[in-house]
Design an enzyme around this catalytic site. Sequence first.
Site, PDB file in Angstrom:
ATOM      1  N   GLY B  12     -44.523  27.099   4.904  1.00  0.00           N
ATOM      2  CA  GLY B  12     -45.724  26.272   4.823  1.00  0.00           C
ATOM      3  C   GLY B  12     -46.609  26.496   6.032  1.00  0.00           C
ATOM      4  O   GLY B  12     -46.133  26.534   7.166  1.00  0.00           O
ATOM      5  N   GLY B  14     -49.646  24.656   6.615  1.00  0.00           N
ATOM      6  CA  GLY B  14     -50.613  23.578   6.827  1.00  0.00           C
ATOM      7  C   GLY B  14     -50.540  23.145   8.287  1.00  0.00           C
ATOM      8  O   GLY B  14     -49.970  23.840   9.134  1.00  0.00           O
ATOM      9  N   GLY B  15     -51.096  21.973   8.572  1.00  0.00           N
ATOM     10  CA  GLY B  15     -51.123  21.498   9.957  1.00  0.00           C
ATOM     11  C   GLY B  15     -49.736  21.455  10.573  1.00  0.00           C
ATOM     12  O   GLY B  15     -49.530  21.907  11.714  1.00  0.00           O
ATOM     13  N   GLY B  17     -46.857  23.022   9.608  1.00  0.00           N
ATOM     14  CA  GLY B  17     -46.207  24.323   9.703  1.00  0.00           C
ATOM     15  C   GLY B  17     -46.810  25.171  10.822  1.00  0.00           C
ATOM     16  O   GLY B  17     -46.093  25.856  11.553  1.00  0.00           O
ATOM     17  N   PHE B 116     -60.763   2.497  11.122  1.00  0.00           N
ATOM     18  CA  PHE B 116     -60.085   2.932   9.903  1.00  0.00           C
ATOM     19  C   PHE B 116     -59.194   1.799   9.428  1.00  0.00           C
ATOM     20  O   PHE B 116     -58.780   0.960  10.219  1.00  0.00           O
ATOM     21  CB  PHE B 116     -59.230   4.167  10.208  1.00  0.00           C
ATOM     22  CG  PHE B 116     -59.559   5.352   9.345  1.00  0.00           C
ATOM     23  CD1 PHE B 116     -60.691   6.097   9.569  1.00  0.00           C
ATOM     24  CD2 PHE B 116     -58.728   5.717   8.292  1.00  0.00           C
ATOM     25  CE1 PHE B 116     -60.997   7.187   8.774  1.00  0.00           C
ATOM     26  CE2 PHE B 116     -59.019   6.808   7.492  1.00  0.00           C
ATOM     27  CZ  PHE B 116     -60.166   7.542   7.738  1.00  0.00           C
ATOM     28  N   ASP B 217     -42.533  21.599  -3.877  1.00  0.00           N
ATOM     29  CA  ASP B 217     -41.546  22.699  -3.824  1.00  0.00           C
ATOM     30  C   ASP B 217     -40.463  22.457  -2.776  1.00  0.00           C
ATOM     31  O   ASP B 217     -39.270  22.620  -3.052  1.00  0.00           O
ATOM     32  CB  ASP B 217     -42.230  24.041  -3.494  1.00  0.00           C
ATOM     33  CG  ASP B 217     -43.264  24.459  -4.522  1.00  0.00           C
ATOM     34  OD1 ASP B 217     -43.468  23.720  -5.499  1.00  0.00           O
ATOM     35  OD2 ASP B 217     -43.873  25.533  -4.331  1.00  0.00           O
ATOM     36  N   GLN B 236     -48.468   6.581  -2.019  1.00  0.00           N
ATOM     37  CA  GLN B 236     -49.704   5.844  -1.735  1.00  0.00           C
ATOM     38  C   GLN B 236     -50.823   6.166  -2.723  1.00  0.00           C
ATOM     39  O   GLN B 236     -51.126   7.336  -2.954  1.00  0.00           O
ATOM     40  CB  GLN B 236     -50.180   6.207  -0.339  1.00  0.00           C
ATOM     41  CG  GLN B 236     -51.474   5.523   0.055  1.00  0.00           C
ATOM     42  CD  GLN B 236     -51.729   5.682   1.547  1.00  0.00           C
ATOM     43  OE1 GLN B 236     -52.209   6.715   2.000  1.00  0.00           O
ATOM     44  NE2 GLN B 236     -51.394   4.668   2.311  1.00  0.00           N
ATOM     45  N   HIS B 238     -54.651   5.838  -2.943  1.00  0.00           N
ATOM     46  CA  HIS B 238     -55.808   5.579  -2.075  1.00  0.00           C
ATOM     47  C   HIS B 238     -56.848   4.830  -2.903  1.00  0.00           C
ATOM     48  O   HIS B 238     -57.101   5.201  -4.048  1.00  0.00           O
ATOM     49  CB  HIS B 238     -56.358   6.916  -1.576  1.00  0.00           C
ATOM     50  CG  HIS B 238     -57.372   6.782  -0.481  1.00  0.00           C
ATOM     51  ND1 HIS B 238     -58.603   6.200  -0.668  1.00  0.00           N
ATOM     52  CD2 HIS B 238     -57.329   7.153   0.819  1.00  0.00           C
ATOM     53  CE1 HIS B 238     -59.273   6.225   0.479  1.00  0.00           C
ATOM     54  NE2 HIS B 238     -58.526   6.797   1.385  1.00  0.00           N
ATOM     55  N   LEU B 248     -61.155  12.527  -3.192  1.00  0.00           N
ATOM     56  CA  LEU B 248     -61.118  11.434  -2.230  1.00  0.00           C
ATOM     57  C   LEU B 248     -62.470  11.136  -1.599  1.00  0.00           C
ATOM     58  O   LEU B 248     -63.205  12.042  -1.230  1.00  0.00           O
ATOM     59  CB  LEU B 248     -60.142  11.790  -1.108  1.00  0.00           C
ATOM     60  CG  LEU B 248     -59.808  10.596  -0.235  1.00  0.00           C
ATOM     61  CD1 LEU B 248     -58.801   9.717  -0.932  1.00  0.00           C
ATOM     62  CD2 LEU B 248     -59.288  11.039   1.117  1.00  0.00           C
ATOM     63  N   THR B 250     -63.357   9.269   1.738  1.00  0.00           N
ATOM     64  CA  THR B 250     -62.614   8.786   2.905  1.00  0.00           C
ATOM     65  C   THR B 250     -62.841   7.301   3.189  1.00  0.00           C
ATOM     66  O   THR B 250     -63.914   6.755   2.960  1.00  0.00           O
ATOM     67  CB  THR B 250     -62.972   9.595   4.174  1.00  0.00           C
ATOM     68  OG1 THR B 250     -62.353   8.979   5.301  1.00  0.00           O
ATOM     69  CG2 THR B 250     -64.464   9.627   4.418  1.00  0.00           C
ATOM     70  N   GLU B 251     -61.781   6.693   3.754  1.00  0.00           N
ATOM     71  CA  GLU B 251     -61.849   5.323   4.232  1.00  0.00           C
ATOM     72  C   GLU B 251     -62.899   5.188   5.337  1.00  0.00           C
ATOM     73  O   GLU B 251     -63.375   4.099   5.628  1.00  0.00           O
ATOM     74  CB  GLU B 251     -60.471   5.028   4.828  1.00  0.00           C
ATOM     75  CG  GLU B 251     -60.039   3.632   4.874  1.00  0.00           C
ATOM     76  CD  GLU B 251     -58.525   3.623   5.117  1.00  0.00           C
ATOM     77  OE1 GLU B 251     -57.786   3.641   4.118  1.00  0.00           O
ATOM     78  OE2 GLU B 251     -58.123   3.637   6.277  1.00  0.00           O
ATOM     79  N   ARG B 282     -54.237   0.402   2.734  1.00  0.00           N
ATOM     80  CA  ARG B 282     -54.582   0.995   1.436  1.00  0.00           C
ATOM     81  C   ARG B 282     -53.912   0.336   0.247  1.00  0.00           C
ATOM     82  O   ARG B 282     -54.513   0.161  -0.810  1.00  0.00           O
ATOM     83  CB  ARG B 282     -54.238   2.477   1.457  1.00  0.00           C
ATOM     84  CG  ARG B 282     -55.170   3.205   2.374  1.00  0.00           C
ATOM     85  CD  ARG B 282     -54.837   4.656   2.467  1.00  0.00           C
ATOM     86  NE  ARG B 282     -55.802   5.269   3.362  1.00  0.00           N
ATOM     87  CZ  ARG B 282     -55.722   6.496   3.812  1.00  0.00           C
ATOM     88  NH1 ARG B 282     -54.698   7.262   3.454  1.00  0.00           N
ATOM     89  NH2 ARG B 282     -56.642   6.977   4.608  1.00  0.00           N
ATOM     90  N   HIS B 369     -52.338   9.750  -3.798  1.00  0.00           N
ATOM     91  CA  HIS B 369     -52.826  10.394  -2.594  1.00  0.00           C
ATOM     92  C   HIS B 369     -51.759  10.954  -1.670  1.00  0.00           C
ATOM     93  O   HIS B 369     -51.873  12.077  -1.200  1.00  0.00           O
ATOM     94  CB  HIS B 369     -53.658   9.356  -1.833  1.00  0.00           C
ATOM     95  CG  HIS B 369     -54.323   9.878  -0.606  1.00  0.00           C
ATOM     96  ND1 HIS B 369     -55.173  10.966  -0.634  1.00  0.00           N
ATOM     97  CD2 HIS B 369     -54.281   9.482   0.690  1.00  0.00           C
ATOM     98  CE1 HIS B 369     -55.622  11.203   0.586  1.00  0.00           C
ATOM     99  NE2 HIS B 369     -55.080  10.330   1.412  1.00  0.00           N
ATOM    100  N   ARG B 411     -48.522   4.284   4.407  1.00  0.00           N
ATOM    101  CA  ARG B 411     -49.056   4.990   5.572  1.00  0.00           C
ATOM    102  C   ARG B 411     -50.445   4.478   5.917  1.00  0.00           C
ATOM    103  O   ARG B 411     -51.266   4.272   5.030  1.00  0.00           O
ATOM    104  CB  ARG B 411     -49.142   6.486   5.274  1.00  0.00           C
ATOM    105  CG  ARG B 411     -49.896   7.268   6.333  1.00  0.00           C
ATOM    106  CD  ARG B 411     -49.895   8.750   6.057  1.00  0.00           C
ATOM    107  NE  ARG B 411     -50.754   9.154   4.970  1.00  0.00           N
ATOM    108  CZ  ARG B 411     -52.053   9.483   5.105  1.00  0.00           C
ATOM    109  NH1 ARG B 411     -52.632   9.425   6.280  1.00  0.00           N
ATOM    110  NH2 ARG B 411     -52.751   9.869   4.060  1.00  0.00           N
ATOM    111  N   SER B 416     -51.241  10.488   9.183  1.00  0.00           N
ATOM    112  CA  SER B 416     -50.561  11.684   8.695  1.00  0.00           C
ATOM    113  C   SER B 416     -50.913  12.884   9.570  1.00  0.00           C
ATOM    114  O   SER B 416     -50.036  13.643   9.991  1.00  0.00           O
ATOM    115  CB  SER B 416     -50.926  11.998   7.247  1.00  0.00           C
ATOM    116  OG  SER B 416     -50.443  13.280   6.916  1.00  0.00           O
TER     117      SER B 416
END
Lengths: 235, 596
Positions: B12, B14-15, B17, B116, B217, B236, B238, B248, B250-251, B282, B369, B411, B416
Amino acid sequence: MLVTLKVFRFNPDVDKKWHYETYKIEAPETDRILDLLEKVKGHFDGTLSFRRSCAHGVCGSDAMRINGRNQLACKTLVRDLGDKITVEPILGLKVIKDLIVDMEPFFDHYKTVLPFFINNDPLPENGKERLQSPEERARFDETTKCILCACCTTSCPSFWAGETYLGPAALVTAHRFIFDSRDQAASERLKIISETDGVSRCHTVFNCTMACPREIQITKAIGELKLAMITGKLD
Amino acid sequence: MNIHQFDVIIVGAGGSGLMAGLYASRNAKTAVISKLYPTRSHTGAAQGGISAALGNVEEDRIEWHTYDTVKGSDYLGDQEAIEFMCQEAPEAVLELEHMGLPFDRTPEGKISQRPFGGHTNNVTGKPVSRACHAADRTGHMILQTLYQQCLKNNVNFFDEFQVIELLTSNGKASGVVAIELATGELHVFQAKAVIMATGGHGRIFEVTSNAYAYTGDGAALVLRKGIPLEDMEFFQFHPTGIYKLGILITEGVRGDGGVLINGKGERFMPKYAPSVKDLASRDVVSRAIYTEIRAGRGVDGSNFVYLDVRPETVNKFAEIDGRTNPDGTKYTVTGEQILKKLPDIIDFCRVYLGVDPVTQMMPIQPTAHYSMGGIPTNKYGEVIVDDHNTTYPGLYAVGECACVSVHGGNRLGTNSLLDLIVFGKHAGLKAAEYSSRVPFEDLPQNPEANVKNELDGLRQGSGKESVYDIATDMKKVMFDLVGIYRNEKDMQTAIDKIHELQQRYSQVKIVDTGRIFNTELINAWELGNMLQIAEVIAISALNRQESRGGHSREDFPKRDDQNWLKHTLVTKQGKELKISYKPVSITKYQPKERVY
Ligand SMILES: Cc1cc2nc3c(=O)[nH]c(=O)nc-3n(C[C@H](O)[C@H](O)[C@H](O)COP(=O)(O)OP(=O)(O)OC[C@H]3O[C@@H](n4cnc5c(N)ncnc54)[C@H](O)[C@@H]3O)c2cc1C
Ligand code: FES
């Protein structure tokens, strides 16, 4: 609405040559082109292949030529196009299968412009952030939006003419760092993009700006790079 | 057969990984494998911000962030891990800035912050500006910055390689098997440590903000090895997804003063959360929207309400709420400021809805979400297999696929992205350290045999059923029957239907016999994961007889700390799913009633 969707097809495992397939699909006009492709894959032909992930125009996976214009399939709606729609792979990169092209040359160009922040000074002593005024931050805001979808680069006649041209996307990345007040490698980057395959091959055709799904003023950014090269100044 | 050997393999990009990759590669031979090009990962979709008590625009404290997170989690979050994350937050955000991340700035040039949901000043109870942001594309900037730093540091990447199996030897992780999408060839990666960073599984639901790649996965691969999944019933919803599409909003829109309006034109959140109103957490806001809709107060009696961020509305309610700027002046906004703060949101609304949020209201409905549950880990990302916190040697998990658990039952927004950075770093460091002191385990005989069988099995399915149709049915079942409100009868029906779908799945038809980019085969494989995860979620949800955080039971409407202040663990034994429990770590904050 009944949409006639014509899709470029090429399956290297079986086809010698590419061809087009036409599908008739019932779809609401708010459907994305990506939704149509999913429907074809689900109901007509499971072999149809394309890349996609976010489905709302932020990941850059699904750049395609849609009715002759480079766009993201997930950010183009049926209502923008009407009931006759043609989808083809983006130009200038090798087609691997159907709408999937080889992105490696594109990412290689990206990698040549030192696409990372460089500042070798010690960090602020208090451990806090490097300060940057809102004006300094705004200076490069536009070019931080790039999602590397390749819509711009593959719409550029200079890139079609020769794959070695860095292309607009790599130049946008160079701009993002060159105009960041905290970065220190502007002169190195300017040197890289002033070489033969760099900015000089931009002939201000504006295709890139028209194609950008993030509405980045690419031609303007390239113009700023040209000016910086001539004057040696960054403001 | 292509065989590769690395000390640390990260699945992975993403942020989480990439952060793990950056840190692991400093001390160990590391590779990052990703089914998407790294910059296509879903972290890039995150909009609103990343939390840290920097106090750049008003007073804030790490303890407030900690308490808000515990409360937000409905007391199911492990407090030791939450304290650790909130403590590390300022340093994590500053490190991103040092890597060049272009945060928005305050007039003094510091990182800008905005309010937030669920983040408060613990003394006044008012919302506090804690979300550090880069316009409304904070995740995009994080993903780009981390990928760029990985390039700078020569991290090895295997792009568009999809991991199909986790290899284990002698009760330890020993590598992975992946398929190279462009060629269809299998590759075996031998490793001393494997870090799962595969993101979530929101695509099991009909209306979702999640990417096509969110098929669970990593969680499914781990479950198959007899390792449990934790708290999977907590998913969750949203409150503000674009009506029908689920994209989405955003909040941050509500952080900047936007309010929710029902079909009668009333602002309804003050009824449900008198103190922070539209900025409640949320789960609370999503339930409020559903309650309005069920009471016939949706727009035109339909199943959506409006989100209104038109300047005149924002200013009117800011005045009523007595909202002020940090310097004490009255809070007001102009259309131009909205455009500047929320460029992407405005773009989404224009493109997908044909609505201009500066002059029109946005039709919204809750959207699936984020998964709070996942692969159980401790705060170093080490995978935990039981209620005694026993680790599984060599196996790590981070990001949305993991459950540390810092999010517990619900959350908070912006937590996150923080989780990715903090735990990504620590898992990377820990995995590299571990790999420096252990030898490679022998790979199993014919390591790719299982994968071959599995893929051949799919290719040769008896050919009656369509992947598309099964997926469509699953999404509807999960959204309608295991969604925001749940009850025993619906969930039992859902479980029966999922079992039926699993039956149908065994007869799925694949027409593409090719090797190169066989996306049909891959989609079918992913559907198998989704059905497995859907079953785990439904079974966990049916089992938990209380309401807590994102899990709301109509038949058990109250939180029940006596019986249910514990984590669910689900383990696969043969075909059966077995449920056990793990205690919650409580340090300073004793559970109390949760009001906003
Ligand atoms: C629209 C949206 C907005 C959000 N906004 C916020 C926000 O403002 N603040 C906040 O804190 N959080 C936000 N979140 C949540 C947060 O963005 C995600 O939880 C987080 O980014 C997940 O990161 P990750 O590293 O776990 O996974 P991802 O970034 O999704 O990466 C997963 C990676 O795993 C790879 N992968 C998956 N399966 C395989 C496989 N089988 N083989 C190989 N590779 C695989 C993928 O290619 C990808 O690289 C938002 C989420 C969404 C959907
Ligand atoms: S699928 Fe992500 S940009 Fe279209």
